[in-house]
Design an enzyme around this catalytic site. Structure first.
Site, PDB file in Angstrom:
ATOM      1  N   LEU A  41      52.011  38.150  54.186  1.00 15.77           N
ATOM      2  CA  LEU A  41      51.143  37.347  53.770  1.00 15.77           C
ATOM      3  C   LEU A  41      50.800  37.026  52.293  1.00 15.77           C
ATOM      4  CD1 LEU A  41      48.455  37.942  56.647  1.00 15.77           C
ATOM      5  CD2 LEU A  41      50.426  36.393  56.877  1.00 15.77           C
ATOM      6  N   GLY A 185      61.993  23.771  30.008  1.00 17.94           N
ATOM      7  CA  GLY A 185      60.946  24.360  29.242  1.00 17.94           C
ATOM      8  C   GLY A 185      59.738  24.280  29.589  1.00 17.94           C
ATOM      9  N   ALA A 272      64.774  25.868  36.305  1.00 15.27           N
ATOM     10  CA  ALA A 272      63.223  25.469  36.534  1.00 15.27           C
ATOM     11  C   ALA A 272      63.066  24.361  36.018  1.00 15.27           C
ATOM     12  CB  ALA A 272      62.576  26.555  35.610  1.00 15.27           C
ATOM     13  N   ASP A 315      50.204  22.717  47.334  1.00 13.17           N
ATOM     14  CA  ASP A 315      51.220  22.100  46.623  1.00 13.17           C
ATOM     15  C   ASP A 315      51.802  20.657  47.502  1.00 13.17           C
ATOM     16  OD1 ASP A 315      51.068  24.024  45.026  1.00 13.17           O
ATOM     17  OD2 ASP A 315      53.058  24.635  44.886  1.00 13.17           O
ATOM     18  N   ALA A 323      48.204  27.372  42.141  1.00 13.79           N
ATOM     19  CA  ALA A 323      47.526  28.196  43.489  1.00 13.79           C
ATOM     20  C   ALA A 323      45.968  28.097  43.379  1.00 13.79           C
ATOM     21  CB  ALA A 323      47.814  29.732  43.101  1.00 13.79           C
ATOM     22  N   HIS A 447      30.032  39.866  20.710  1.00 15.03           N
ATOM     23  CA  HIS A 447      30.849  40.196  19.292  1.00 15.03           C
ATOM     24  C   HIS A 447      31.526  41.532  19.123  1.00 15.03           C
ATOM     25  CE1 HIS A 447      32.112  39.882  15.098  1.00 15.03           C
ATOM     26  NE2 HIS A 447      31.399  40.980  14.831  1.00 15.03           N
TER      27      HIS A 447
END
Ligand code: NAD
Length: 474
Positions: A41, A185, A272, A315, A323, A447
């Site tokens: 899953l 890219g 990609a 999607d 996601a 800080h």
């Protein structure tokens, strides 16, 4: 004859859209059945996307940092990479651990989990076909579709199944190619390119548009690009891949662009160039669920499809394919199913590129403000003025805010630098709550941390910031 079962809510897809939807609905007392083809899953994100890539990017960053220590007087021997051990670590200790976590969560809530491929037979029935064993018929009252997306690999480039990779294949770490070409890219190209470059591959990136990460503002991309130009063998923008051919010595690629080598040879190629909705094999037409011309499921503000008892998230329900967008939509869909006044109307969906440095943005970008003529002021705080960035020796970062000129309401936040993926959530909250710059500057930030850069950037909306000198008035 196939076994027939029934359920109140069927969820198809167990990724970051589907499994949270199943858990929310079960928490609200619904009888839920969750179906996924994969018996692990978590969907693409956990099994072959966000999670394994981030585990590897963490290692890539450590490798960079260890190397950078030499500058500060601490020297280590070069890394020795045991690929098998690395692969097993990512698969078992990272992915496997989270898989079991989700399995326990579903079990604890009584969610019925089925492993198999679901296809619609009619608006209230699916057939679930497991990879082994008997198929079954499942009748349901309501359904949430969360089938996710698939990598796009143009067929002309599918010349060698071993050497042409999509993101799934690249994340399997089957080998460390001496020469890796990354086509695209964008998020995946740069993240996975970063991993392989850190592990020792010579990485070349080819991007069709005029810059890396085309959606992001250029000032955010600049520090990353500067670093990647050192880490990668080459980056070609405004360049197209004209052909990809299997050759004896590897994959031969011809490029089209200005001042680019015509033909190059690689051991492996990662494609990609985007993803497409995974809706083709669900037989959605049998249920009457409409998709658009690109295959995305049409949904309304409640994430309801054209069939009132069927919802869709993630999607497959439209861009961006992220996601966290899927998970947020899952909540809306379940609340809408329960008859609550839920609607999908986020003011900002954060985008994070987990490279080194990371890039993150939320809300309005400068690019978008200029293109759409939206009045805005840009405030920038360079990390050279951040004490924390100096202690980390990472002063290349930048924090910027886009604010409405009169009210100083925060319209957009953009950052580049180490750790900005975690810091962007404050910007998202500011945008969601309609905060003005004064809210950020009056919020006391610890800080020394990088988060102070947001507070100081907000100070600039009113003229000055403590760590950025203003030219003296004459
Ligand atoms: P992407 O849209 O981010 O990038 C694809 C890139 O390929 C673009 O820059 C595009 O101009 C370029 N391109 C397209 N065709 C080309 C061609 N023929 N030659 C050269 N370049 C070409 O897509 P992706 O990197 O494949 O990722 C897919 C999606 O997955 C992302 O849009 C994102 O939604 C999601 N994702 C998100 C993360 C994250 O959140 N960190 C990480 C990975 C993936």
């Amino acid at each position: 004859m196939a076994e027939t079962r029934s359920t109140q809510l069927l969820v198809i897809g167990a990724g970051p859209g589907g499994y949270p939807a199943a858990l929310h609905a079960a928490d609200r007392g619904w009888a839920v059945t969750l179906v996924d083809e994969d018996n692990r899953l978590g969907g693409v994100c956990l099994n072959r996307g966000c999670i394994p890539s981030k585990a590897l990017l963490h290692i890539a960053r450590l490798l960079h940092e260890v190397r950078a220590l030499a500058e500060q007087g601490v020297r280590f021997e070069g890394p020795q990479i045991d690929l098998e051990r690395l692969r097993s670590y990512v698969q078992k200790q990272v992915v496997g651990r989270l898989n079991s976590g989700i399995a326990q969560l579903t079990k604890a809530r009584g969610v019925q989990v089925l492993t198999g491929h679901a296809t619609f037979l009619d608006p209230h029935t699916v057939r679930v076909r497991p990879s082994v064993g008997e198929e079954l018929t499942l009748r349901f009252e309501h359904c949430i579709l969360a089938p996710g997306s698939l990598p796009v690999v143009p067929s002309a480039w599918q010349v060698d199944p071993q050497r042409i990779w999509d993101s799934t294949a690249a994340l399997q770490l089957s080998c460390l190619p001496p020469r890796l070409l990354v086509i695209g890219g964008g998020y995946i190209g740069l993240e996975i390119g970063t991993v392989y470059a850190a592990l020792g591959s010579q990485v070349t990136v080819v991007e069709a548009l005029d810059g890396l990460l085309p959606l992001a503002d250029r000032d955010l991309v600049a520090p990353l690009e500067k670093r990647l130009r050192r880490e990668f063998a080459a980056i070609y923008v405004n360049t197209r891949v004209a052909s990809v051919q299997a050759a004896e010595e590897g994959i031969a690629v011809t490029l089209e662009g200005r001042d680019v080598p015509e033909r190059l040879l690689f051991d492996h190629v990662l494609v990609a160039v985007g993803r497409r909705p995974n809706t083709a094999h669900l037989n959605l037409d049998k249920a009457g669920v409409q998709v658009d011309e690109r295959g995305y499921i049409r949904v309304d503000a409640q994430r309801r499809t054209s069939v009132p008892h069927i919802y869709a998230v993630g999607d497959a329900a439209g861009e961006p394919g992220l996601a966290h967008k899927a998970t947020a939509e899952a909540r809306v869909a379940v609340e809408a199913l329960l008859g609550e006044p839920a609607a999908w109307q986020p003011r900002a969906i954060p985008a994070v590129v987990f490279t080194d440095p990371e890039i993150a943005w939320a809300g309005l970008t400068e690019k978008q403000a200029q293109a759409e003529g939206i009045p805005h002021e840009v405030l920038k705080f360079p990390w050279t003025a951040s004490g924390r960035a100096v202690t980390l020796d990472r002063t290349e970062g930048l924090t910027k805010l886009l604010v409405e000129p009169d009210s100083k309401r925060i319209l957009g936040v953009g950052m580049v630098g180490v750790g900005v993926g975690d810091m962007i959530a404050e910007g998202v909250l500011a945008i969601e709550m309609g905060a003005v710059a004064r809210d950020l500057l009056e919020t006391i930030h610890p800080h020394p941390t990088l988060s102070e850069t947001l507070m100081e950037c907000a100070e600039l909306a009113y003229g000055a910031s403590v760590h950025i000198a203003r030219p003296k008035r004459s």
